[in-house]
Design a protein around this motif. Sequence first.
Motif, mmCIF file in Angstrom:
data_model
loop_
_atom_site.group_PDB
_atom_site.id
_atom_site.type_symbol
_atom_site.label_atom_id
_atom_site.label_comp_id
_atom_site.label_asym_id
_atom_site.label_seq_id
_atom_site.Cartn_x
_atom_site.Cartn_y
_atom_site.Cartn_z
ATOM 1 N N SER A 39 -50.163 -22.674 -29.425
ATOM 2 C CA SER A 39 -49.969 -21.935 -30.664
ATOM 3 C C SER A 39 -48.818 -20.952 -30.506
ATOM 4 O O SER A 39 -48.867 -20.031 -29.706
ATOM 5 C CB SER A 39 -51.246 -21.172 -31.020
ATOM 6 N N LYS A 40 -47.750 -21.171 -31.302
ATOM 7 C CA LYS A 40 -46.585 -20.280 -31.218
ATOM 8 C C LYS A 40 -46.970 -18.866 -31.597
ATOM 9 O O LYS A 40 -46.483 -17.889 -31.045
ATOM 10 C CB LYS A 40 -45.488 -20.777 -32.165
ATOM 11 N N TRP A 41 -47.881 -18.744 -32.571
ATOM 12 C CA TRP A 41 -48.271 -17.418 -33.035
ATOM 13 C C TRP A 41 -48.947 -16.625 -31.934
ATOM 14 O O TRP A 41 -48.713 -15.451 -31.760
ATOM 15 C CB TRP A 41 -49.195 -17.529 -34.245
ATOM 16 N N ARG A 42 -49.816 -17.334 -31.200
ATOM 17 C CA ARG A 42 -50.542 -16.617 -30.150
ATOM 18 C C ARG A 42 -49.609 -16.213 -29.012
ATOM 19 O O ARG A 42 -49.737 -15.123 -28.459
ATOM 20 C CB ARG A 42 -51.673 -17.488 -29.617
ATOM 21 N N VAL A 43 -48.642 -17.097 -28.690
ATOM 22 C CA VAL A 43 -47.669 -16.739 -27.659
ATOM 23 C C VAL A 43 -46.865 -15.522 -28.133
ATOM 24 O O VAL A 43 -46.677 -14.552 -27.401
ATOM 25 C CB VAL A 43 -46.727 -17.929 -27.352
ATOM 26 N N ALA A 44 -46.416 -15.575 -29.393
ATOM 27 C CA ALA A 44 -45.622 -14.478 -29.939
ATOM 28 C C ALA A 44 -46.415 -13.175 -29.923
ATOM 29 O O ALA A 44 -45.882 -12.111 -29.594
ATOM 30 C CB ALA A 44 -45.186 -14.812 -31.368
ATOM 31 N N ALA A 45 -47.718 -13.275 -30.240
ATOM 32 C CA ALA A 45 -48.549 -12.074 -30.263
ATOM 33 C C ALA A 45 -48.640 -11.451 -28.871
ATOM 34 O O ALA A 45 -48.556 -10.233 -28.707
ATOM 35 C CB ALA A 45 -49.954 -12.426 -30.775
ATOM 36 N N VAL A 46 -48.774 -12.314 -27.846
ATOM 37 C CA VAL A 46 -48.868 -11.798 -26.480
ATOM 38 C C VAL A 46 -47.555 -11.154 -26.060
ATOM 39 O O VAL A 46 -47.531 -10.058 -25.488
ATOM 40 C CB VAL A 46 -49.269 -12.931 -25.503
ATOM 41 N N VAL A 47 -46.438 -11.830 -26.384
ATOM 42 C CA VAL A 47 -45.133 -11.281 -26.022
ATOM 43 C C VAL A 47 -44.936 -9.926 -26.698
ATOM 44 O O VAL A 47 -44.534 -8.942 -26.065
ATOM 45 C CB VAL A 47 -43.999 -12.259 -26.433
ATOM 46 N N ALA A 48 -45.279 -9.841 -27.984
ATOM 47 C CA ALA A 48 -45.130 -8.581 -28.720
ATOM 48 C C ALA A 48 -46.005 -7.499 -28.088
ATOM 49 O O ALA A 48 -45.570 -6.351 -27.924
ATOM 50 C CB ALA A 48 -45.521 -8.793 -30.189
ATOM 51 N N GLY A 49 -47.221 -7.886 -27.695
ATOM 52 C CA GLY A 49 -48.132 -6.936 -27.082
ATOM 53 C C GLY A 49 -47.577 -6.378 -25.780
ATOM 54 O O GLY A 49 -47.628 -5.165 -25.527
ATOM 55 N N VAL A 50 -47.007 -7.270 -24.967
ATOM 56 C CA VAL A 50 -46.459 -6.849 -23.682
ATOM 57 C C VAL A 50 -45.279 -5.910 -23.911
ATOM 58 O O VAL A 50 -45.152 -4.847 -23.282
ATOM 59 C CB VAL A 50 -46.028 -8.076 -22.844
ATOM 60 N N LEU A 51 -44.393 -6.270 -24.873
ATOM 61 C CA LEU A 51 -43.237 -5.412 -25.169
ATOM 62 C C LEU A 51 -43.685 -4.019 -25.596
ATOM 63 O O LEU A 51 -43.119 -3.008 -25.190
ATOM 64 C CB LEU A 51 -42.380 -6.059 -26.258
#
Length: 325
Positions: free
Chosen positions: A298-310
């Motif tokens: 899921s691209k959304w879930r990957v994006a959410a994790v990346v945003a969270g880490v940032l």
Amino acid sequence: MSTATPEVAPCRRCASALEAEDLRCPICGLMTPPRAHGTVERETAKVVRCENCGASVEYSVEAKAPRCDYCGSVTRVETTVDPVEQAQAYLPFTVDPEAARAALMGFLGKGGFFRPSGLAREASVESMRPLWWPAWSFRAGVDVSWTADSDAGARRSDWAPHAGRTRFDFDDIIVPASRGLKVKECEALAPHYRRDTEEREPRGPEGANIERFEATRSGARRTVLETVERLSRERLQQGVIPGRRFRNVHVAVALSSLYTTRLALPVYVLAYRYRDKAYRVLVHGQEAGAVFGEAPISKWRVAAVVAGVLLLVLVALLATGVLGS
Ligand SMILES: [Zn+2]
Ligand SMILES: [Zn+2]
């Protein structure tokens, strides 16, 4: 259908098992006696071959869809020289098609964080094909000569040299002969087969195909020697070479015995589609819990994790005052 392989007399010097195409004994090197004409007939066989992955199965008139069992690509009928080399033992399917389908659904539903949440609901199963894939199974005895450096007995320097000779026996080394499966997939499937279930005839769901052996025996022997060398190297470092750290491990292996069985191993190849993309999943033919395959991320879930880490990094930077002024 292909017939059973003709029996071949063992080596006259060392009594090792020989195969019909051997010109020399693989153990002692003695030339095999010339065979009477007609013993090794180069028969031709009609096969159905995939234009994409190269896998071939026996041609049958009643076969419906001319699609590859493994990858779904277009196939063509081809006449080929029969390599006299088909399975000697079949492991039966003990997982039935319903159980295989359920195993796929379980695999899709189980998820993992990065899988799309509606995967099991939205995925549509496009095909499910029961198949036997070909593999050689070897038993081998080997004499191993080795040299290596290790930390044992290394006084002031880091390394000390060691050398020795030893004998290893290997049981049941599986060497894949499939063209439709990747080596990685074969390695994942292999440990889950129960060798005590061997039968002389294939037994499984209706319509199950048998992938043909095609790699040459000399090719297989090369693979066996490489495998034996790799396994010997590993075993040497588990208690044979003194010490705990090793380098420059060199081995020379000489086979002292070699027994080969040609196996046909059951698997279900399933293809499913999720949002216009096709994925392949393998369900083991003897253990429904062994499922290997691809699933979308899921691209959304990957994006959410990346945003969270940032965000965390940003907060940390602010807290340490790097960005503050
Ligand atoms: Zn011999
Ligand atoms: Zn294919």
